[in-house]
Design a protein around this motif. Structure first.
Motif, PDB file in Angstrom:
ATOM      1  N   LYS A 199       0.825  -1.209   0.000  1.00 55.62           N
ATOM      2  CA  LYS A 199       0.000   0.000   0.000  1.00 55.62           C
ATOM      3  C   LYS A 199       0.859   1.260   0.000  1.00 55.62           C
ATOM      4  CE  LYS A 199      -2.071  -1.269   3.816  1.00 55.62           C
ATOM      5  NZ  LYS A 199      -1.417  -2.578   3.933  1.00 55.62           N
ATOM      6  N   SER A 200       1.853   1.278   0.905  1.00 52.55           N
ATOM      7  CA  SER A 200       2.700   2.480   0.996  1.00 52.55           C
ATOM      8  C   SER A 200       3.537   2.634  -0.253  1.00 52.55           C
ATOM      9  CB  SER A 200       3.604   2.406   2.221  1.00 52.55           C
ATOM     10  OG  SER A 200       2.813   2.247   3.373  1.00 52.55           O
ATOM     11  N   ALA A 201       4.045   1.503  -0.781  1.00 56.74           N
ATOM     12  CA  ALA A 201       4.853   1.566  -1.997  1.00 56.74           C
ATOM     13  C   ALA A 201       4.020   2.182  -3.119  1.00 56.74           C
ATOM     14  CB  ALA A 201       5.321   0.169  -2.390  1.00 56.74           C
ATOM     15  N   LEU A 202       2.769   1.761  -3.195  1.00 54.78           N
ATOM     16  CA  LEU A 202       1.875   2.246  -4.251  1.00 54.78           C
ATOM     17  C   LEU A 202       1.600   3.745  -4.087  1.00 54.78           C
ATOM     18  CD1 LEU A 202       0.267   0.805  -6.543  1.00 54.78           C
ATOM     19  CD2 LEU A 202      -1.683   0.773  -4.983  1.00 54.78           C
ATOM     20  N   SER A 203       1.297   4.157  -2.858  1.00 53.27           N
ATOM     21  CA  SER A 203       0.971   5.571  -2.667  1.00 53.27           C
ATOM     22  C   SER A 203       2.215   6.439  -2.838  1.00 53.27           C
ATOM     23  CB  SER A 203       0.298   5.813  -1.309  1.00 53.27           C
ATOM     24  OG  SER A 203       1.198   5.579  -0.265  1.00 53.27           O
ATOM     25  N   GLY A 254       9.027   8.128  -8.947  1.00 52.36           N
ATOM     26  CA  GLY A 254      10.426   8.403  -8.624  1.00 52.36           C
ATOM     27  C   GLY A 254      10.932   7.726  -7.367  1.00 52.36           C
ATOM     28  N   HIS A 255      10.018   7.153  -6.609  1.00 51.37           N
ATOM     29  CA  HIS A 255      10.460   6.674  -5.308  1.00 51.37           C
ATOM     30  C   HIS A 255       9.885   5.306  -4.980  1.00 51.37           C
ATOM     31  CE1 HIS A 255      11.894   7.073  -1.186  1.00 51.37           C
ATOM     32  NE2 HIS A 255      10.727   6.605  -0.796  1.00 51.37           N
ATOM     33  N   PHE A 256      10.709   4.273  -5.158  1.00 53.24           N
ATOM     34  CA  PHE A 256      10.291   2.945  -4.717  1.00 53.24           C
ATOM     35  C   PHE A 256      11.186   2.540  -3.562  1.00 53.24           C
ATOM     36  CE2 PHE A 256      10.620  -1.731  -4.762  1.00 53.24           C
ATOM     37  CZ  PHE A 256       9.287  -2.035  -4.554  1.00 53.24           C
ATOM     38  N   GLN A 257      10.557   2.350  -2.418  1.00 48.50           N
ATOM     39  CA  GLN A 257      11.315   1.973  -1.229  1.00 48.50           C
ATOM     40  C   GLN A 257      11.612   0.483  -1.305  1.00 48.50           C
ATOM     41  OE1 GLN A 257      10.705   3.964   2.212  1.00 48.50           O
ATOM     42  NE2 GLN A 257      12.252   2.711   3.188  1.00 48.50           N
ATOM     43  N   LYS A 258      12.913   0.172  -1.442  1.00 50.43           N
ATOM     44  CA  LYS A 258      13.275  -1.248  -1.604  1.00 50.43           C
ATOM     45  C   LYS A 258      13.139  -2.018  -0.301  1.00 50.43           C
ATOM     46  CE  LYS A 258      16.203  -1.264  -5.675  1.00 50.43           C
ATOM     47  NZ  LYS A 258      16.991  -0.031  -5.864  1.00 50.43           N
ATOM     48  N   ASN A 259      13.484  -1.351   0.793  1.00 56.20           N
ATOM     49  CA  ASN A 259      13.389  -2.059   2.070  1.00 56.20           C
ATOM     50  C   ASN A 259      12.007  -1.868   2.664  1.00 56.20           C
ATOM     51  OD1 ASN A 259      16.138  -2.753   1.935  1.00 56.20           O
ATOM     52  ND2 ASN A 259      16.652  -0.691   2.667  1.00 56.20           N
ATOM     53  N   TYR A 260      11.457  -2.958   3.145  1.00 53.08           N
ATOM     54  CA  TYR A 260      10.126  -2.866   3.729  1.00 53.08           C
ATOM     55  C   TYR A 260      10.192  -2.174   5.072  1.00 53.08           C
ATOM     56  CZ  TYR A 260       5.647  -4.303   5.688  1.00 53.08           C
ATOM     57  OH  TYR A 260       4.402  -4.307   6.255  1.00 53.08           O
ATOM     58  N   SER A 261       9.329  -1.196   5.244  1.00 56.15           N
ATOM     59  CA  SER A 261       9.208  -0.623   6.575  1.00 56.15           C
ATOM     60  C   SER A 261       7.729  -0.545   6.880  1.00 56.15           C
ATOM     61  CB  SER A 261       9.912   0.733   6.610  1.00 56.15           C
ATOM     62  OG  SER A 261       9.034   1.745   6.932  1.00 56.15           O
ATOM     63  N   MET A 262       7.339  -1.240   7.916  1.00 53.18           N
ATOM     64  CA  MET A 262       5.918  -1.349   8.204  1.00 53.18           C
ATOM     65  C   MET A 262       5.325  -0.011   8.634  1.00 53.18           C
ATOM     66  SD  MET A 262       3.992  -3.799  10.889  1.00 53.18           S
ATOM     67  CE  MET A 262       4.312  -5.284   9.976  1.00 53.18           C
ATOM     68  N   THR A 263       4.160   0.304   8.078  1.00 56.94           N
ATOM     69  CA  THR A 263       3.480   1.525   8.491  1.00 56.94           C
ATOM     70  C   THR A 263       2.784   1.262   9.826  1.00 56.94           C
ATOM     71  OG1 THR A 263       3.058   2.039   6.171  1.00 56.94           O
ATOM     72  CG2 THR A 263       1.801   3.286   7.803  1.00 56.94           C
ATOM     73  N   ALA A 264       3.249   1.956  10.847  1.00 61.26           N
ATOM     74  CA  ALA A 264       2.600   1.852  12.155  1.00 61.26           C
ATOM     75  C   ALA A 264       1.681   3.057  12.250  1.00 61.26           C
ATOM     76  CB  ALA A 264       3.646   1.886  13.253  1.00 61.26           C
ATOM     77  N   GLY A 265       0.406   2.833  12.456  1.00 61.99           N
ATOM     78  CA  GLY A 265      -0.518   3.955  12.435  1.00 61.99           C
ATOM     79  C   GLY A 265      -0.850   4.278  10.997  1.00 61.99           C
ATOM     80  N   ALA A 266      -0.869   5.557  10.664  1.00 62.33           N
ATOM     81  CA  ALA A 266      -1.269   5.922   9.312  1.00 62.33           C
ATOM     82  C   ALA A 266      -0.381   7.042   8.789  1.00 62.33           C
ATOM     83  CB  ALA A 266      -2.723   6.371   9.298  1.00 62.33           C
ATOM     84  N   GLU A 271      -8.053  16.925  -5.412  1.00 59.65           N
ATOM     85  CA  GLU A 271      -6.933  16.759  -4.505  1.00 59.65           C
ATOM     86  C   GLU A 271      -7.231  15.537  -3.631  1.00 59.65           C
ATOM     87  OE1 GLU A 271      -4.108  19.779  -2.003  1.00 59.65           O
ATOM     88  OE2 GLU A 271      -6.235  20.196  -2.074  1.00 59.65           O
ATOM     89  N   LEU A 272      -6.389  14.523  -3.759  1.00 59.70           N
ATOM     90  CA  LEU A 272      -6.601  13.299  -2.984  1.00 59.70           C
ATOM     91  C   LEU A 272      -5.821  13.379  -1.673  1.00 59.70           C
ATOM     92  CD1 LEU A 272      -6.217  10.565  -5.769  1.00 59.70           C
ATOM     93  CD2 LEU A 272      -8.342  11.251  -4.654  1.00 59.70           C
ATOM     94  N   PHE A 273      -6.521  13.147  -0.571  1.00 59.07           N
ATOM     95  CA  PHE A 273      -5.886  13.040   0.742  1.00 59.07           C
ATOM     96  C   PHE A 273      -5.875  11.555   1.069  1.00 59.07           C
ATOM     97  CE2 PHE A 273      -5.715  17.449   2.359  1.00 59.07           C
ATOM     98  CZ  PHE A 273      -6.358  18.076   1.315  1.00 59.07           C
ATOM     99  N   ILE A 274      -4.763  10.916   0.747  1.00 58.09           N
ATOM    100  CA  ILE A 274      -4.701   9.460   0.877  1.00 58.09           C
ATOM    101  C   ILE A 274      -4.296   9.078   2.301  1.00 58.09           C
ATOM    102  CG2 ILE A 274      -3.634   7.352  -0.010  1.00 58.09           C
ATOM    103  CD1 ILE A 274      -3.072   8.964  -2.618  1.00 58.09           C
ATOM    104  N   VAL A 275      -5.193   8.385   2.991  1.00 60.84           N
ATOM    105  CA  VAL A 275      -4.885   7.911   4.337  1.00 60.84           C
ATOM    106  C   VAL A 275      -4.365   6.485   4.206  1.00 60.84           C
ATOM    107  CG1 VAL A 275      -5.789   7.473   6.644  1.00 60.84           C
ATOM    108  CG2 VAL A 275      -6.731   9.344   5.283  1.00 60.84           C
ATOM    109  N   ASP A 276      -3.054   6.362   4.254  1.00 62.56           N
ATOM    110  CA  ASP A 276      -2.388   5.069   4.108  1.00 62.56           C
ATOM    111  C   ASP A 276      -2.350   4.418   5.494  1.00 62.56           C
ATOM    112  OD1 ASP A 276      -0.708   2.960   3.620  1.00 62.56           O
ATOM    113  OD2 ASP A 276       1.084   4.190   3.270  1.00 62.56           O
ATOM    114  N   SER A 277      -3.242   3.455   5.688  1.00 56.86           N
ATOM    115  CA  SER A 277      -3.390   2.853   7.011  1.00 56.86           C
ATOM    116  C   SER A 277      -2.549   1.590   7.120  1.00 56.86           C
ATOM    117  CB  SER A 277      -4.846   2.467   7.259  1.00 56.86           C
ATOM    118  OG  SER A 277      -5.680   3.574   7.056  1.00 56.86           O
ATOM    119  N   GLY A 278      -1.813   1.472   8.185  1.00 50.37           N
ATOM    120  CA  GLY A 278      -1.041   0.257   8.421  1.00 50.37           C
ATOM    121  C   GLY A 278      -1.972  -0.945   8.407  1.00 50.37           C
ATOM    122  N   GLY A 279      -1.575  -2.009   7.731  1.00 48.83           N
ATOM    123  CA  GLY A 279      -2.470  -3.151   7.562  1.00 48.83           C
ATOM    124  C   GLY A 279      -2.428  -4.132   8.714  1.00 48.83           C
ATOM    125  N   LYS A 280      -1.438  -3.989   9.552  1.00 47.33           N
ATOM    126  CA  LYS A 280      -1.281  -4.911  10.676  1.00 47.33           C
ATOM    127  C   LYS A 280      -2.385  -4.683  11.691  1.00 47.33           C
ATOM    128  CE  LYS A 280       2.089  -7.358  13.139  1.00 47.33           C
ATOM    129  NZ  LYS A 280       1.870  -8.761  12.907  1.00 47.33           N
TER     130      LYS A 280
END
Lengths: 136, 186
Positions: B18-22, B30-42, B59-68
């Protein structure tokens, strides 16, 4: 008497959280329920009127569509500060016709009125007319 | 000219991308994070999308919510009155696809009967040898839920904009529709 056009009280819109240039917030104070202001997404939404002089109000009448929760605040300062809540209400949902709601006030005075729409029955809400009964 | 604002709830199982996509969408690839870092919170990602041939934008306000699971409850507090929904699974994980129904239920509980345009996104389409969810199956389920289906690869920068553009367009269409309705009322 009820003054249908708030603009005749010398009211001006000094802030609105949404604006589609085709549906400007001035449409709220032109006394006409056919013209309207529409929010452009997300909540809360708000708009603020300023009067040229202090106005003493006995009633606020609002025509709107899909507004759910509305809070009205007033300020008596000259620079739109120190707002205090004077009324809040959950509107009933209407379909196919506008919502019309009255707020009775016992001679409350104000130089500014702030309307905060905290939720709606749809993504977009419209306000068609705000009229007040009162004296300058 | 109008600029609409839409709250986009981005949900799905942990580590589906999800975070990689957003982030790919935010940075125009321009920005693909190769190392996984879990989203804690949003996390909040804000980006404006132009609507072709109109001069208007959303204007999109994307709330990227941690899936855990541990974080979901806290995130749900930020979901109130969502405008649009982006539901993501990993095409190489059958389990992440199966959970989509639960995510949908969860989000719908916050919609208060509102019509909320949504997309289903099958991410990691580059992992073709490990694919566990066939396109046709995902597409069929999406259709049954009223969602538009997209496949993306955030890693290969493939199609990452499409789901968000589609959501912006759907929200814009809703706005046009509502204006028409309101004009007939007055």
């Amino acid at each position: 008497m009820i003054d249908s056009a708030l603009s005749s009280f010398g009211a001006q819109v000094i802030l609105s959280a949404s604006s589609d240039e085709n549906y400007p917030p001035e449409n709220i104070i032109d006394g006409n329920t056919e013209s309207f202001w529409i929010s452009t997404g997300m909540f809360p939404q708000e708009f603020i009127f300023r009067f040229t002089d202090t106005v003493k109000m006995s009633l606020i009448n609002i025509h709107s569509y899909n507004v759910k929760n509305l809070r009205i605040e007033k300020s008596t300062s000259s620079d739109a500060t120190d707002f205090e809540v004077i009324a809040q209400k959950e509107f009933e949902h209407t379909e196919g016709h506008l919502q019309e709601n009255d707020f009775s006030l016992s001679g409350t005075t104000a130089t500014h009125l702030r309307f905060i729409i905290t939720s709606g029955y749809d993504h977009f809400v419209s306000v068609h007319r705000v009229a007040i009964e009162g004296t300058r | 000219m109008v600029k609409l604002r839409a709250k986009c709830i981005l949900v799905g199982d942990a580590s589906v991308g999800k975070s990689a996509l957003s982030q790919m969408f935010r940075s125009d690839g321009g920005h693909f994070q190769k190392n996984y870092s879990m989203t804690a919170g949003a996390e909040l990602v804000v980006k404006s999308v132009s609507i072709p041939d109109s001069g208007d934008s959303v204007e999109l306000f994307i709330v990227d919510s941690g899936g855990k699971e541990t974080f979901v409850e806290a995130c749900e507090k930020l979901w109130g009155q969502p405008s649009v929904l982006c539901l993501v699974f990993d095409v190489s994980s059958e389990a992440s696809f199966r959970n989509c129904g639960l995510w949908l239920e969860r989000v719908r509980a916050h919609c208060q009967g509102l019509q909320v345009p949504g997309v289903l996104v099958g991410n990691k389409s580059d992992l073709s040898s490990r694919r566990e969810v066939e396109t046709a199956v995902a597409q069929e389920w999406a259709r049954s839920q009223g969602l538009e289906y997209h496949e993306t690869s955030a890693k290969e920068m493939e199609n990452c904009e499409a789901p968000f553009l589609s959501l912006a367009r759907a929200f814009y269409a809703l706005y046009q529709d509502r204006i028409q309705t309101i004009q007939t009322l007055a």
